[in-house]
Structure formats: C-alpha cells, structure tokens
Design an enzyme around this catalytic site. Structure first.
Site, PDB file in Angstrom:
ATOM      1  N   SER A  67       7.977   5.112   2.620  1.00 61.80           N
ATOM      2  CA  SER A  67       6.966   6.077   2.202  1.00 61.80           C
ATOM      3  C   SER A  67       7.033   6.229   0.687  1.00 61.80           C
ATOM      4  CB  SER A  67       7.205   7.415   2.928  1.00 61.80           C
ATOM      5  OG  SER A  67       6.233   8.370   2.549  1.00 61.80           O
ATOM      6  N   TYR A  81      -3.881   7.272  -1.907  1.00 55.95           N
ATOM      7  CA  TYR A  81      -2.519   6.774  -1.732  1.00 55.95           C
ATOM      8  C   TYR A  81      -1.691   7.745  -0.893  1.00 55.95           C
ATOM      9  CZ  TYR A  81       2.224   5.284  -3.003  1.00 55.95           C
ATOM     10  OH  TYR A  81       3.537   4.877  -2.969  1.00 55.95           O
ATOM     11  N   LYS A  85       0.470   7.889   2.983  1.00 55.51           N
ATOM     12  CA  LYS A  85       1.899   8.202   3.053  1.00 55.51           C
ATOM     13  C   LYS A  85       2.148   9.460   3.891  1.00 55.51           C
ATOM     14  CE  LYS A  85       3.217   4.731   0.552  1.00 55.51           C
ATOM     15  NZ  LYS A  85       3.917   3.596   1.202  1.00 55.51           N
ATOM     16  N   THR A 116       9.262  -1.586 -10.103  1.00 55.60           N
ATOM     17  CA  THR A 116       8.704  -2.633  -9.253  1.00 55.60           C
ATOM     18  C   THR A 116       7.314  -2.974  -9.776  1.00 55.60           C
ATOM     19  OG1 THR A 116       7.649  -1.089  -7.711  1.00 55.60           O
ATOM     20  CG2 THR A 116       9.966  -1.633  -7.295  1.00 55.60           C
TER      21      THR A 116
END
Length: 208
Positions: A67, A81, A85, A116
């Site tokens: 999550s 988004y 989640k 990331t």
C-alpha cells in the site's frame, strides 16, 4: 518432510506505480473516474490473493500487500492514487481476518517517500488556475522529488522481511519517518474530531 513456506507479494509496488497528480473535484479533470490503473491495483490484487490463498496450495503463504502512507490518508492531487490504496487496505484488513486462523499472515506495507521510480513515472493533467493553492503544491513536490526521496528501498525490504519473520506480524507496517509521522498525526486528528462530535454521534439511537 519439511514444508517450505513461501512469502508472496501482491498489490502495486511503488517501483512500478504511476502517480497521477490532479484535482479530484474538477469536471475538467475527473480524477475519480475509473482507470485501468485503479482496476489493476484493486481487482488484480483480489485475483492474486484468491489464487494464493487457495485451499489446495501445498504451503500457506504470507501475503505482503504493498500500500502506501496514502492508504491511510490523502491530500490534494492524490485522490485517484489514494482511492486505490484505501481500497487495498480495506480488502487486506478483511483478508487478514479471514485467513489468520489458517496460519496465513497478511502484512500491509505503507511506505513514505522511497528512492524508487514512483515520482519518475508521475503524470499530471493540464494546470487549472483555480487549484494553484492546493494541487500545484503537490505537483511541484512530485515533479522535483525524483531521486531525492529519503527512503532506502534495501532497508525497506529488510524491514518487511523482519516483520514477516516476527512471531506477531503487524497488520500494517509504515516505512520511513515521513510515513510514521504523517499517519500518527492523521490518526490523532481523526480521534480528536470523533471526540469533539461524540455526544452528537452517540445520540442517534432510538429512545426506548
């Protein structure tokens, strides 16, 4: 014969997620409309979970649901988004209740900002002046944040493995000081609001 226990990861990873920054209320944008990403993050996750908790499996897995701190709270520009989640967290909480007695662990990982490809995959819609004071702050944060996130993915992976190996694996695991601080602040805000309205909300039962 020793049965090998496997740990499976499901959900949408922050490495491959694409973040869409947009106002949720604008009819010109409509970020709350279903997209292929929201379908994949929720329905795809459900399909994976069903497959990996099947009774015919030779071993019982530990399910890691990836999550985000955005699964506990949201803010301007992250409506689409966070909606996925939030859905994943509700699904995971029910799943944990359903499979816990079978020896299957469910771990919901809630990362903050980790280095990331998440921000590098961000997409933005056409700027609307009415949202400069709200959505644009998020747009700027995402646009300039790639490569400078404080979180170390290798340390996050180690924390996930440690949580899975623990005798009492938590249901939720926030990762990063930013995630821990934001979630605790949000939780306290929710508690304060409930307490402020507690008299009114409790007075909704029938008068016998």
């Amino acid at each position: 014969m020793t049965t090998q226990r496997k740990r499976w990861s499901s959900g949408s990873g922050s490495q491959t997620n694409a973040t869409s920054v947009e106002p949720s209320a604008s009819p010109a944008v409509g970020s709350c409309q279903p997209t292929w990403r929201s379908s994949t993050r929720v329905e795809g996750n459900s399909a994976v979970n069903r497959d990996r908790t099947a009774g015919s499996m030779p071993s019982r897995p530990g399910l890691v649901q990836l999550s985000s701190m955005g699964g506990q709270m949201s803010f301007a520009g992250f409506a689409a988004y966070s909606a996925t989640k939030f859905a994943l967290e509700g699904l995971s909480e029910a799943l944990a209740d359903e499979v816990g007695s079978l020896g299957i662990k469910v771990l919901v990982v809630e990362p903050g900002a980790f280095r990331t490809g998440l921000f590098g995959n961000a997409s933005t819609r056409t700027r609307i002046a009415d949202y400069d004071a709200t959505v644009d702050a998020t747009r700027s944060m995402v646009g300039g944040g790639d490569g400078g996130q404080p979180g170390d993915p290798a340390k996050a992976a180690a924390a996930v493995l440690a949580a899975l190996a623990a005798e009492h694996t938590p249901l939720r695991l926030p990762l990063g000081s930013d995630a821990v601080d934001a979630i605790l602040q949000h939780t306290e805000s929710v508690r304060t609001e409930i307490e402020q309205w507690e008299h009114t909300t409790r007075a909704t039962t029938f008068d016998d």
